[in-house]
Design a protein around this motif. Structure first.
Motif, PDB file in Angstrom:
ATOM      1  N   SER A  75       0.838  -1.202   0.000  1.00 49.02           N
ATOM      2  CA  SER A  75       0.000   0.000   0.000  1.00 49.02           C
ATOM      3  C   SER A  75       0.869   1.247   0.000  1.00 49.02           C
ATOM      4  O   SER A  75       1.870   1.324   0.718  1.00 49.02           O
ATOM      5  CB  SER A  75      -0.913   0.018   1.226  1.00 49.02           C
ATOM      6  OG  SER A  75      -1.808  -1.072   1.202  1.00 49.02           O
ATOM      7  N   GLY A  76       0.467   2.223  -0.808  1.00 49.80           N
ATOM      8  CA  GLY A  76       1.160   3.499  -0.855  1.00 49.80           C
ATOM      9  C   GLY A  76       0.470   4.512   0.029  1.00 49.80           C
ATOM     10  O   GLY A  76      -0.501   4.195   0.728  1.00 49.80           O
ATOM     11  N   PRO A  77       0.916   5.766   0.027  1.00 52.31           N
ATOM     12  CA  PRO A  77       0.289   6.806   0.839  1.00 52.31           C
ATOM     13  C   PRO A  77      -1.144   7.107   0.393  1.00 52.31           C
ATOM     14  O   PRO A  77      -1.948   7.610   1.175  1.00 52.31           O
ATOM     15  CB  PRO A  77       1.206   8.011   0.643  1.00 52.31           C
ATOM     16  CG  PRO A  77       1.953   7.733  -0.620  1.00 52.31           C
ATOM     17  CD  PRO A  77       2.092   6.259  -0.697  1.00 52.31           C
ATOM     18  N   VAL A  78      -1.451   6.818  -0.877  1.00 54.35           N
ATOM     19  CA  VAL A  78      -2.813   6.896  -1.407  1.00 54.35           C
ATOM     20  C   VAL A  78      -3.014   5.637  -2.264  1.00 54.35           C
ATOM     21  O   VAL A  78      -2.043   5.065  -2.772  1.00 54.35           O
ATOM     22  CB  VAL A  78      -3.048   8.169  -2.257  1.00 54.35           C
ATOM     23  CG1 VAL A  78      -2.997   9.418  -1.385  1.00 54.35           C
ATOM     24  CG2 VAL A  78      -2.034   8.262  -3.386  1.00 54.35           C
ATOM     25  N   PRO A  79      -4.265   5.189  -2.439  1.00 55.36           N
ATOM     26  CA  PRO A  79      -4.497   3.940  -3.176  1.00 55.36           C
ATOM     27  C   PRO A  79      -3.922   3.931  -4.590  1.00 55.36           C
ATOM     28  O   PRO A  79      -3.515   2.874  -5.089  1.00 55.36           O
ATOM     29  CB  PRO A  79      -6.027   3.830  -3.194  1.00 55.36           C
ATOM     30  CG  PRO A  79      -6.473   4.564  -1.975  1.00 55.36           C
ATOM     31  CD  PRO A  79      -5.513   5.711  -1.837  1.00 55.36           C
ATOM     32  N   GLN A  80      -3.883   5.091  -5.247  1.00 56.07           N
ATOM     33  CA  GLN A  80      -3.351   5.138  -6.614  1.00 56.07           C
ATOM     34  C   GLN A  80      -1.881   4.734  -6.673  1.00 56.07           C
ATOM     35  O   GLN A  80      -1.378   4.354  -7.724  1.00 56.07           O
ATOM     36  CB  GLN A  80      -3.505   6.542  -7.214  1.00 56.07           C
ATOM     37  CG  GLN A  80      -4.944   7.006  -7.356  1.00 56.07           C
ATOM     38  CD  GLN A  80      -5.366   7.872  -6.189  1.00 56.07           C
ATOM     39  OE1 GLN A  80      -5.098   7.545  -5.025  1.00 56.07           O
ATOM     40  NE2 GLN A  80      -6.022   8.989  -6.486  1.00 56.07           N
ATOM     41  N   LEU A  81      -1.180   4.814  -5.544  1.00 58.57           N
ATOM     42  CA  LEU A  81       0.246   4.511  -5.521  1.00 58.57           C
ATOM     43  C   LEU A  81       0.544   3.144  -4.906  1.00 58.57           C
ATOM     44  O   LEU A  81       1.673   2.844  -4.535  1.00 58.57           O
ATOM     45  CB  LEU A  81       1.016   5.601  -4.776  1.00 58.57           C
ATOM     46  CG  LEU A  81       0.981   6.978  -5.447  1.00 58.57           C
ATOM     47  CD1 LEU A  81       1.754   7.995  -4.620  1.00 58.57           C
ATOM     48  CD2 LEU A  81       1.529   6.909  -6.868  1.00 58.57           C
ATOM     49  N   ASP A  82      -0.475   2.303  -4.809  1.00 61.69           N
ATOM     50  CA  ASP A  82      -0.258   0.921  -4.406  1.00 61.69           C
ATOM     51  C   ASP A  82       0.542   0.194  -5.489  1.00 61.69           C
ATOM     52  O   ASP A  82       0.557   0.615  -6.660  1.00 61.69           O
ATOM     53  CB  ASP A  82      -1.592   0.200  -4.209  1.00 61.69           C
ATOM     54  CG  ASP A  82      -2.378   0.718  -3.010  1.00 61.69           C
ATOM     55  OD1 ASP A  82      -1.850   1.569  -2.273  1.00 61.69           O
ATOM     56  OD2 ASP A  82      -3.535   0.273  -2.836  1.00 61.69           O
ATOM     57  N   THR A  83       1.178  -0.893  -5.118  1.00 61.80           N
ATOM     58  CA  THR A  83       1.950  -1.700  -6.062  1.00 61.80           C
ATOM     59  C   THR A  83       1.784  -3.173  -5.725  1.00 61.80           C
ATOM     60  O   THR A  83       1.763  -3.544  -4.545  1.00 61.80           O
ATOM     61  CB  THR A  83       3.451  -1.358  -6.008  1.00 61.80           C
ATOM     62  OG1 THR A  83       3.629   0.037  -6.235  1.00 61.80           O
ATOM     63  CG2 THR A  83       4.240  -2.141  -7.059  1.00 61.80           C
ATOM     64  N   VAL A  84       1.669  -4.003  -6.754  1.00 60.00           N
ATOM     65  CA  VAL A  84       1.675  -5.458  -6.582  1.00 60.00           C
ATOM     66  C   VAL A  84       3.004  -5.990  -7.088  1.00 60.00           C
ATOM     67  O   VAL A  84       3.460  -5.600  -8.168  1.00 60.00           O
ATOM     68  CB  VAL A  84       0.517  -6.121  -7.352  1.00 60.00           C
ATOM     69  CG1 VAL A  84       0.668  -7.650  -7.363  1.00 60.00           C
ATOM     70  CG2 VAL A  84      -0.822  -5.734  -6.741  1.00 60.00           C
ATOM     71  N   GLU A  85       3.621  -6.865  -6.299  1.00 59.28           N
ATOM     72  CA  GLU A  85       4.854  -7.534  -6.728  1.00 59.28           C
ATOM     73  C   GLU A  85       4.603  -9.028  -6.774  1.00 59.28           C
ATOM     74  O   GLU A  85       4.132  -9.622  -5.790  1.00 59.28           O
ATOM     75  CB  GLU A  85       6.013  -7.224  -5.782  1.00 59.28           C
ATOM     76  CG  GLU A  85       7.354  -7.770  -6.233  1.00 59.28           C
ATOM     77  CD  GLU A  85       7.674  -9.122  -5.630  1.00 59.28           C
ATOM     78  OE1 GLU A  85       8.219  -9.984  -6.349  1.00 59.28           O
ATOM     79  OE2 GLU A  85       7.376  -9.336  -4.439  1.00 59.28           O
ATOM     80  N   LEU A  86       4.871  -9.629  -7.922  1.00 51.34           N
ATOM     81  CA  LEU A  86       4.715 -11.073  -8.097  1.00 51.34           C
ATOM     82  C   LEU A  86       6.104 -11.693  -8.162  1.00 51.34           C
ATOM     83  O   LEU A  86       6.937 -11.286  -8.974  1.00 51.34           O
ATOM     84  CB  LEU A  86       3.938 -11.383  -9.374  1.00 51.34           C
ATOM     85  CG  LEU A  86       2.550 -10.737  -9.508  1.00 51.34           C
ATOM     86  CD1 LEU A  86       1.917 -11.143 -10.828  1.00 51.34           C
ATOM     87  CD2 LEU A  86       1.650 -11.123  -8.338  1.00 51.34           C
ATOM     88  N   ASP A  87       6.344 -12.675  -7.320  1.00 49.77           N
ATOM     89  CA  ASP A  87       7.642 -13.345  -7.274  1.00 49.77           C
ATOM     90  C   ASP A  87       7.569 -14.582  -8.165  1.00 49.77           C
ATOM     91  O   ASP A  87       7.152 -15.649  -7.729  1.00 49.77           O
ATOM     92  CB  ASP A  87       7.974 -13.725  -5.833  1.00 49.77           C
ATOM     93  CG  ASP A  87       9.385 -14.248  -5.676  1.00 49.77           C
ATOM     94  OD1 ASP A  87      10.116 -14.256  -6.675  1.00 49.77           O
ATOM     95  OD2 ASP A  87       9.742 -14.659  -4.551  1.00 49.77           O
TER      96      ASP A  87
END
Length: 283
Positions: free
Chosen positions: A226-238
């Motif tokens: 989660s980022g400071p706002v939802p637009q800046l969230d990120t998903v990382e797939l390993d």
């Protein structure tokens, strides 16, 4: 505006978000440049993360693009300025770039949500468990690289400590608890460590038990930062080919739904701890 030889993850993400704003405004790079008083090449370099950009310029671009979401604009402005050198930078020359970027992502996250099916999450691994995993990578890694990866993985766990630890939710399938990676002693130590960490207020560990009807299946670990706002969230797939970072709105929405559905199939924190303890006792 200064040129950068290396485009770091934060700068790249800022550029991506500014491109999204421009495209939503229906402006070409040429039109955006005219409003900014620059050139199309400057806009392209900003959006590609090749140029550092000031907070003032970010706010000007956002205004030019008619973005009225002040919290979002403030968060974008906060991504500018000189970047403090994180501990992970010492690994840039010895580990794959994607692995190093994971540490930077976790460091910047306001909360983390992780789902794993076949192994313990990296942020809750013991050194011996991590070492056993890395020793089985195909093709085999030299011993020194195994140790580099183990030390890097353990250092990543610093986000769970300190005065303001990062909230962590972990969804584990029962299969991961029973894999026996590293042998009985390593397995018991690992499972007991997960139970110990789950007692912290900011860490929640829940288990999807065998027999649960139709949980969404993902063969690779999922990290939702989660980022400071939802637009800046990120998903990382390993994945077996490396780390894949996703930030498109549709992708974020997809993985929020996947994780919600997976969590709905869990036993809950108390019963999950009881199950992990039973498996550890019989390992």
């Amino acid at each position: 505006m200064s040129s950068r030889k290396v485009s770091v993850m934060r700068q790249q993400r800022l550029g991506v978000e500014l491109r999204k704003l421009r495209e939503r405004a229906g402006l070409s790079s040429t039109e955006a440049a005219k409003r900014l008083g620059g050139t199309p090449a400057q806009i392209s370099n900003i959006e590609a993360g090749r140029y550092a950009v000031s907070a003032e310029r970010v706010r000007t671009l956002a205004a030019n693009y008619s973005c009225g979401d002040q919290a979002y604009v403030d968060a974008l402005a906060g991504m500018t300025g000189p970047r403090a050198r994180g501990w992970w930078e010492e690994y840039r020359e010895i580990l794959p770039a994607g692995l190093v970027d994971v540490a930077e992502l976790e460091h910047a996250a306001t909360a983390l949500r992780v789902a794993v099916m076949l192994q313990m999450p990296g942020l809750l691994q013991t050194p011996e468990y991590a070492r056993a995993l890395f020793r089985e990578i195909v093709p085999r890694l030299p011993a020194y690289e195994v140790e580099h990866r183990v030390s890097f993985r353990i250092k990543r766990q610093a986000v769970l400590y300190g005065d303001h630890p990062t909230p962590l939710t972990v969804i584990i399938h029962e299969a991961a608890l029973r894999m026996g990676i590293g042998g009985p002693e390593t397995t018991r130590e690992q499972l007991n460590y997960v139970v110990e960490m789950s007692d912290h207020d900011h860490i929640s560990v829940v288990v999807i038990p065998f027999g649960e009807a139709s949980p969404p299946v993902s063969g690779h670990p999922i990290v939702y930062a989660s980022g400071p706002v939802p637009q800046l969230d990120t998903v990382e797939l390993d994945t077996e080919y490396g780390c894949d970072f996703l930030d498109a709105e549709a992708q974020l929405e997809k993985y929020r739904t996947v994780l919600d559905r997976m969590e709905s199939c869990t036993l809950g924190p108390v019963k999950s701890r009881d199950l992990i303890r039973r498996i550890a006792k019989n390992a």
